[in-house]
Scaffold this active site. Structure first.
Site, short mmCIF file in Angstrom:
data_model
loop_
_atom_site.label_atom_id
_atom_site.label_comp_id
_atom_site.label_asym_id
_atom_site.label_seq_id
_atom_site.Cartn_x
_atom_site.Cartn_y
_atom_site.Cartn_z
CG PHE A 60 4.83 -1.42 5.21
CD1 PHE A 60 3.62 -0.97 5.75
CD2 PHE A 60 5.31 -0.79 4.08
CE1 PHE A 60 2.93 0.08 5.16
CE2 PHE A 60 4.62 0.24 3.48
CZ PHE A 60 3.43 0.68 4.02
CE LYS A 73 13.89 -8.62 4.57
NZ LYS A 73 13.22 -7.42 5.19
CB SER A 92 8.74 -0.34 -3.80
OG SER A 92 10.07 -0.67 -3.45
CB CYS A 94 -0.20 -3.42 -4.09
SG CYS A 94 -1.08 -4.96 -3.98
P1 NAD Z 1 9.83 -2.12 -0.08
O1 NAD Z 1 10.19 -2.40 -1.49
O2 NAD Z 1 10.44 -0.94 0.59
O3 NAD Z 1 10.21 -3.38 0.85
C1 NAD Z 1 9.82 -4.70 0.51
C2 NAD Z 1 10.87 -5.66 1.07
O4 NAD Z 1 12.13 -5.40 0.46
C3 NAD Z 1 11.06 -5.54 2.57
O5 NAD Z 1 11.20 -6.83 3.13
C4 NAD Z 1 12.35 -4.74 2.69
O6 NAD Z 1 13.09 -5.07 3.84
C5 NAD Z 1 13.12 -5.12 1.44
N1 NAD Z 1 13.97 -4.03 0.95
C6 NAD Z 1 13.74 -2.70 1.06
N2 NAD Z 1 14.74 -1.99 0.50
C7 NAD Z 1 15.63 -2.90 0.02
C8 NAD Z 1 16.88 -2.79 -0.67
N3 NAD Z 1 17.39 -1.60 -0.98
N4 NAD Z 1 17.51 -3.92 -1.02
C9 NAD Z 1 17.00 -5.12 -0.71
N5 NAD Z 1 15.82 -5.29 -0.05
C10 NAD Z 1 15.15 -4.20 0.30
O7 NAD Z 1 8.24 -2.07 -0.02
P2 NAD Z 1 7.32 -1.68 1.22
O8 NAD Z 1 7.42 -0.21 1.46
O9 NAD Z 1 7.55 -2.60 2.36
O10 NAD Z 1 5.88 -2.03 0.63
C11 NAD Z 1 5.12 -1.16 -0.16
C12 NAD Z 1 5.28 -1.46 -1.63
O11 NAD Z 1 4.91 -2.82 -1.91
C13 NAD Z 1 4.37 -0.62 -2.51
O12 NAD Z 1 5.08 -0.22 -3.64
C14 NAD Z 1 3.24 -1.57 -2.88
O13 NAD Z 1 2.57 -1.25 -4.07
C15 NAD Z 1 4.00 -2.85 -3.01
N6 NAD Z 1 3.13 -4.01 -2.89
C16 NAD Z 1 2.88 -4.73 -4.01
C17 NAD Z 1 2.03 -5.83 -3.97
C18 NAD Z 1 1.76 -6.65 -5.19
O14 NAD Z 1 1.27 -7.78 -5.06
N7 NAD Z 1 2.05 -6.15 -6.38
C19 NAD Z 1 1.44 -6.17 -2.75
C20 NAD Z 1 1.72 -5.42 -1.62
C21 NAD Z 1 2.58 -4.33 -1.70
#
Ligand code: NAD
Length: 499
Positions: free
Chosen positions: A149, A173, A226, A281
């Site tokens: 997000f 997605k 995450s 991040c």
């Molecule tokens: P998230 O892991 O909750 O969601 C990311 C994606 O995974 C979304 O599209 C979501 O729909 C999907 N998802 C969520 N739960 C799932 C599940 N149980 N099974 C399958 N798919 C699932 O992350 P978020 O809250 O959207 O974003 C924040 C996180 O992203 C933070 O941890 C941040 O550090 C990380 N992030 C990392 C980078 C990087 O390049 N390392 C960049 C941006 C954000």
């Protein structure tokens, strides 16, 4: 109530699963739209359609594909205000920050205009008598991106640009929290001349992610989000024989040496710790001053700067430093972690709880929070907070400070503030973190370098954007060609030497 859609085969398509998620305006707490959550059947049908369209797109010459990216750049620039407004309305970040989100994605699309050069391959003339050898970079077919997000323009653009300019069809997605900008980007790609079916946006949650992981046509998956979800997607995707790269969470340390310019360090920490409400991040979440005198001086400089920060809705324009968190659940989690920091003995130097703004009482705001005397066993140190909370972990020596960053499970970004070249050089050389800043608090590499963390912040062997993206989204085929002349020899039963 506005009902959002998917983008399939060049059209907005209503969801048919009957399942929806609420999309909030984080500044007011109101639900402003609902987004359909795709079923496995919807995802599979979109992938099948993409597979057909990809055959022609993959055979289109790379220069023509690059021209679509060139026009895409023009259209994003044309619509940047509209994109930023839609982004801020769903995410909550300020308009200048939302423009930065679009801009850092746009830079990767600019890089993709160079795809013909990046895809050229290798050639050996005269590898043997009458023998030439060449390696081609070919598209994989249908590939997918699953995005978080917190950068709803930048990260989808980081994925779609390289994937599509390499000749693949791309299934996105996006996060269900802020899906409007990804849909707008897909529309712009169509306007730029992209054939239907080459960029599909399928909104959804775990069901559509699992469908991506199990769909046999999808050849590669790029995930950002995450760490627990990154580990899950990496494991299941690899088990299913796909090429997978996953970028996860972070806990970024900034080391402040006694010789650093303390005003510069404090300014850098305020921007890097509280910008975008800490929902980055690459945010700095841990300040590691070396020596108590440095720590005391730093805290004294930080407090007045933090107390002056302006928190509010994006509609206040450039008058606001950061906005609300993305959901009520995110706010509750951050408040819970602040509570745990107090209980576990950290010193609360600035308290952001109880923040309230007239007219926005139901918004998901948390005021800026600063902890001092944090120790490594505390939850506020162990967990990624992803909120406007900065922890100060005091170190006695440079080696101790370096050790904290090295022993942390995450390895996304880090920074050192110093005026000493030896220390900076030693730090850059020894630290086990993927992106390093020297007097730069958020060292996000530009589009023509690559972006990726180490340890629990990155899974897979190639980074995002830059040259690595062109390796990730292609596979190599090597051809050995001989055009015999003169008398033909009989059959050969051993490997020939290239003499
Ligand atoms: P998230 O892991 O909750 O969601 C990311 C994606 O995974 C979304 O599209 C979501 O729909 C999907 N998802 C969520 N739960 C799932 C599940 N149980 N099974 C399958 N798919 C699932 O992350 P978020 O809250 O959207 O974003 C924040 C996180 O992203 C933070 O941890 C941040 O550090 C990380 N992030 C990392 C980078 C990087 O390049 N390392 C960049 C941006 C954000």
């Amino acid at each position: 109530m506005q009902e959002l859609s998917h983008w399939i085969d060049g059209k907005h398509v209503k969801g048919t699963s009957g399942r929806f998620a609420d999309v909030f305006n984080p500044a007011t707490g109101e639900v402003q739209a609902r987004v359909p959550l795709a079923s496995k059947a919807e995802l599979d049908a979109a992938v099948a359609s993409s597979a057909k369209a990809q055959v022609t797109w993959g055979a289109t010459n790379p220069q023509k594909r690059a021209r679509v990216m060139m026009e895409f750049v023009r259209l994003i620039n044309r619509d940047i205000d509209k994109l930023a407004e839609a982004l801020s309305r769903e995410h909550g970040k300020t308009i200048p920050d939302a423009k930065g989100d679009v801009q850092r994605g746009l830079e990767v699309i600019e890089f993709c205009i160079g795809a013909p050069h990046l895809l050229k391959g290798d050639y050996t003339d005269g590898a043997g008598p009458g023998i030439d050898m060449y390696s081609m970079r070919q598209p994989l077919g249908v590939v997918a991106g699953i995005t978080p997000f917190n950068f709803p323009a930048m990260i989808p653009l980081w994925k779609m640009g390289p994937a599509i300019s390499c000749g693949n069809a791309f299934i996105l997605k996006p996060s269900e929290r802020d899906p409007s900008v990804p849909l707008m980007l897909a529309e712009l790609l169509q306007e730029a001349g992209l054939p239907d079916g080459i960029c599909q946006v399928i909104n959804g949650d775990k069901e559509s992610v699992d469908a991506i992981l199990d769909n046999p046509t999808i050849q590669a998956i790029g995930f950002v989000g995450s760490t627990p979800i990154a580990e899950y997607i990496y494991g299941r995707g690899c088990t299913n024989g796909k090429r997978v790269q996953c970028f996860g969470g972070a806990k970024n340390h900034m080391i402040i040496m006694p010789d650093a310019d303390m005003d510069q360090a404090a300014d850098a920490l305020v921007g890097a710790g509280y910008g975008a409400a800490g929902e980055r991040c690459m945010a700095i979440s841990v300040a590691v001053p070396v020596g108590d005198a440095t720590a005391d001086a730093l805290i004294a400089k930080l407090i007045p700067r933090i107390e002056k920060l302006k928190v509010g809705p994006y509609t206040a324009g450039a008058d606001v430093d950061y906005g609300p968190l993305v959901t009520a659940a995110a706010k509750e989690r951050v408040l819970g972690l602040i509570g745990s920091g107090i209980e576990q003995g950290a010193t609360l130097a600035v308290d952001g709880r109880g923040f309230s703004l007239q007219g926005y009482e139901n918004g998901f705001f948390v005021g800026p929070t600063l902890f001092d005397n944090v120790t490594t066993d505390m939850d506020i140190y162990q967990q990624e907070i992803f909120g406007p909370v900065l922890s100060t972990l005091r170190a006695k020596t440079y080696e101790e400070a370096l050790g904290y960053a090295m022993d942390n499970q995450y390895g996304n970004g880090t920074a050192i503030f110093t005026r000493d070249g030896d220390t900076a050089r030693d730090f850059a050389s020894r630290i086990n973190v993927g992106m390093v800043g020297i007097n730069v608090p958020i060292p996000v590499p530009l589009a023509y370098h690559t972006f990726g963390g180490w340890k629990k912040s990155g899974f897979g062997d190639l980074n995002q954007h830059g040259p690595d993206a062109f390796r990730f989204y292609t596979r190599t085929k090597t051809v050995t060609a001989r055009w015999p002349s003169g008398l033909k020899e009989g059959g050969e039963f051993h490997f020939k030497q290239m003499d």
